[in-house]
Design a protein around this motif. Sequence first.
Motif, PDB file in Angstrom:
ATOM      1  N   VAL A 175       0.839  -1.204   0.000  1.00  0.00           N
ATOM      2  CA  VAL A 175       0.000   0.000   0.000  1.00  0.00           C
ATOM      3  C   VAL A 175       0.873   1.253   0.000  1.00  0.00           C
ATOM      4  N   ARG A 176       1.927   1.243   0.823  1.00  0.00           N
ATOM      5  CA  ARG A 176       2.802   2.434   0.907  1.00  0.00           C
ATOM      6  C   ARG A 176       3.545   2.678  -0.402  1.00  0.00           C
ATOM      7  N   LYS A 177       3.960   1.571  -1.034  1.00  0.00           N
ATOM      8  CA  LYS A 177       4.679   1.723  -2.304  1.00  0.00           C
ATOM      9  C   LYS A 177       3.737   2.295  -3.370  1.00  0.00           C
ATOM     10  N   ARG A 178       2.509   1.782  -3.402  1.00  0.00           N
ATOM     11  CA  ARG A 178       1.556   2.277  -4.400  1.00  0.00           C
ATOM     12  C   ARG A 178       1.210   3.739  -4.152  1.00  0.00           C
ATOM     13  N   ASP A 179       1.043   4.112  -2.889  1.00  0.00           N
ATOM     14  CA  ASP A 179       0.772   5.523  -2.550  1.00  0.00           C
ATOM     15  C   ASP A 179       1.862   6.408  -3.131  1.00  0.00           C
ATOM     16  N   GLN A 180       3.086   5.956  -2.922  1.00  0.00           N
ATOM     17  CA  GLN A 180       4.234   6.756  -3.340  1.00  0.00           C
ATOM     18  C   GLN A 180       4.259   6.919  -4.867  1.00  0.00           C
ATOM     19  N   ILE A 181       4.049   5.815  -5.589  1.00  0.00           N
ATOM     20  CA  ILE A 181       4.093   5.892  -7.054  1.00  0.00           C
ATOM     21  C   ILE A 181       2.889   6.683  -7.586  1.00  0.00           C
ATOM     22  N   ASP A 182       1.685   6.381  -7.076  1.00  0.00           N
ATOM     23  CA  ASP A 182       0.471   7.026  -7.610  1.00  0.00           C
ATOM     24  C   ASP A 182       0.484   8.543  -7.377  1.00  0.00           C
ATOM     25  N   SER A 183       1.034   8.970  -6.238  1.00  0.00           N
ATOM     26  CA  SER A 183       1.048  10.410  -5.946  1.00  0.00           C
ATOM     27  C   SER A 183       2.282  11.097  -6.506  1.00  0.00           C
ATOM     28  N   GLY A 184       3.331  10.316  -6.766  1.00  0.00           N
ATOM     29  CA  GLY A 184       4.588  10.934  -7.184  1.00  0.00           C
ATOM     30  C   GLY A 184       4.831  10.914  -8.684  1.00  0.00           C
ATOM     31  N   ARG A 185       3.968  10.224  -9.436  1.00  0.00           N
ATOM     32  CA  ARG A 185       4.249  10.095 -10.875  1.00  0.00           C
ATOM     33  C   ARG A 185       4.078  11.446 -11.592  1.00  0.00           C
ATOM     34  N   GLU A 186       4.703  11.521 -12.770  1.00  0.00           N
ATOM     35  CA  GLU A 186       4.677  12.780 -13.523  1.00  0.00           C
ATOM     36  C   GLU A 186       3.323  13.030 -14.178  1.00  0.00           C
ATOM     37  N   VAL A 187       2.749  11.971 -14.749  1.00  0.00           N
ATOM     38  CA  VAL A 187       1.494  12.128 -15.495  1.00  0.00           C
ATOM     39  C   VAL A 187       0.295  11.876 -14.582  1.00  0.00           C
ATOM     40  N   SER A 188      -0.590  12.846 -14.512  1.00  0.00           N
ATOM     41  CA  SER A 188      -1.841  12.723 -13.741  1.00  0.00           C
ATOM     42  C   SER A 188      -1.652  12.103 -12.358  1.00  0.00           C
ATOM     43  N   PRO A 189      -0.811  12.675 -11.528  1.00  0.00           N
ATOM     44  CA  PRO A 189      -0.640  12.081 -10.199  1.00  0.00           C
ATOM     45  C   PRO A 189      -1.908  12.202  -9.348  1.00  0.00           C
ATOM     46  N   LEU A 190      -2.018  11.328  -8.385  1.00  0.00           N
ATOM     47  CA  LEU A 190      -3.143  11.425  -7.451  1.00  0.00           C
ATOM     48  C   LEU A 190      -2.963  12.680  -6.613  1.00  0.00           C
ATOM     49  N   MET A 191      -3.941  13.568  -6.657  1.00  0.00           N
ATOM     50  CA  MET A 191      -3.915  14.750  -5.787  1.00  0.00           C
ATOM     51  C   MET A 191      -5.328  15.261  -5.600  1.00  0.00           C
ATOM     52  N   LYS A 192      -5.494  16.069  -4.603  1.00  0.00           N
ATOM     53  CA  LYS A 192      -6.828  16.599  -4.359  1.00  0.00           C
ATOM     54  C   LYS A 192      -7.065  17.781  -5.288  1.00  0.00           C
ATOM     55  N   ALA A 193      -8.140  17.709  -6.073  1.00  0.00           N
ATOM     56  CA  ALA A 193      -8.495  18.857  -6.922  1.00  0.00           C
ATOM     57  C   ALA A 193      -8.904  19.999  -6.003  1.00  0.00           C
ATOM     58  N   GLU A 194      -8.622  21.222  -6.427  1.00  0.00           N
ATOM     59  CA  GLU A 194      -8.907  22.380  -5.564  1.00  0.00           C
ATOM     60  C   GLU A 194     -10.362  22.425  -5.107  1.00  0.00           C
ATOM     61  N   ASP A 195     -11.257  22.063  -6.042  1.00  0.00           N
ATOM     62  CA  ASP A 195     -12.687  22.164  -5.720  1.00  0.00           C
ATOM     63  C   ASP A 195     -13.297  20.827  -5.279  1.00  0.00           C
ATOM     64  N   ALA A 196     -12.457  19.853  -4.933  1.00  0.00           N
ATOM     65  CA  ALA A 196     -13.012  18.577  -4.443  1.00  0.00           C
ATOM     66  C   ALA A 196     -13.263  18.677  -2.932  1.00  0.00           C
ATOM     67  N   VAL A 197     -14.271  17.956  -2.490  1.00  0.00           N
ATOM     68  CA  VAL A 197     -14.574  17.913  -1.057  1.00  0.00           C
ATOM     69  C   VAL A 197     -13.798  16.751  -0.460  1.00  0.00           C
ATOM     70  N   GLU A 198     -13.040  17.018   0.590  1.00  0.00           N
ATOM     71  CA  GLU A 198     -12.252  15.934   1.191  1.00  0.00           C
ATOM     72  C   GLU A 198     -13.106  15.174   2.200  1.00  0.00           C
ATOM     73  N   LEU A 199     -13.061  13.850   2.077  1.00  0.00           N
ATOM     74  CA  LEU A 199     -13.840  13.009   2.979  1.00  0.00           C
ATOM     75  C   LEU A 199     -12.892  11.996   3.622  1.00  0.00           C
ATOM     76  N   ASP A 200     -12.639  12.178   4.909  1.00  0.00           N
ATOM     77  CA  ASP A 200     -11.749  11.254   5.626  1.00  0.00           C
ATOM     78  C   ASP A 200     -12.609  10.132   6.198  1.00  0.00           C
ATOM     79  N   THR A 201     -12.392   8.912   5.704  1.00  0.00           N
ATOM     80  CA  THR A 201     -13.270   7.803   6.080  1.00  0.00           C
ATOM     81  C   THR A 201     -12.705   6.959   7.237  1.00  0.00           C
ATOM     82  N   THR A 202     -11.601   7.426   7.833  1.00  0.00           N
ATOM     83  CA  THR A 202     -10.959   6.618   8.886  1.00  0.00           C
ATOM     84  C   THR A 202     -11.971   6.183   9.947  1.00  0.00           C
TER      85      THR A 202
END
Length: 227
Positions: A175-202
Amino acid sequence: MSKIVVAIDGPAASGKSTAAKELAALLGYTYLDTGAMYRAITFLAQRSSFADDESKVIKLTQNLDLSLRFENGVTRVFANGEEVTDFIRTPEVSNKVSEISRIAEVRIELVRLQRNLAKKGSIVAEGRDITTVVFPNADVKIYMTASVETRVERRYKEFIEKGVDVTMDEVSKLVRKRDQIDSGREVSPLMKAEDAVELDTTCLTVEQELNKIVELIKSVEQNSRPK
Ligand code: DC
């Protein structure tokens, strides 16, 4: 409002799939699991032993007839008519899929397909670049999160329920490795869009998550009604 697009992004095991599936069933929308598409490409490339050869992976994607059918709570995936549903969620595929998803040409093909699927009617789509790239003008945009410990536990439970032989430590690394690659990649990385509503499901139950999303949809519907 005739057609609604609900876009959900978030890291692995943040609760996107469960919420998106339930929401689609509740509202009669089409459910689009975009991760299943990247997984299908990964599985096919691994099976043909060319997952490390980018040009072959691109060619495979460009020549593939990929289709999804959501039935009885499961996304069934077909590649050139062959059902691959049962092969795309193994640890082997999970371990490689983030690397395959980095390839720009693969993303271009899959984004095109995802947009086509949304032409038919209301849709709830989930993935990593849905709110930022695929449907930046979605009616409802959600960025779903949960603590990494919670996400690891959820993914571990899923593997165990499916009879997969893994340890919590292996799942944690995955999970940690995938987080790192998905958020760190150059093309379309995972990030919160400015106008997205954040929902913490913890600390949320699925029902609580759904209630929050339905509230958001209702407020969009109300605001779009002619006054
Ligand atoms: O949601 P999932 O775990 O099934 O997604 C598998 C991988 O696919 C994920 O690690 C990154 C990639 N992915 C992506 O890059 N963009 C998407 N829209 C969906 C998934």
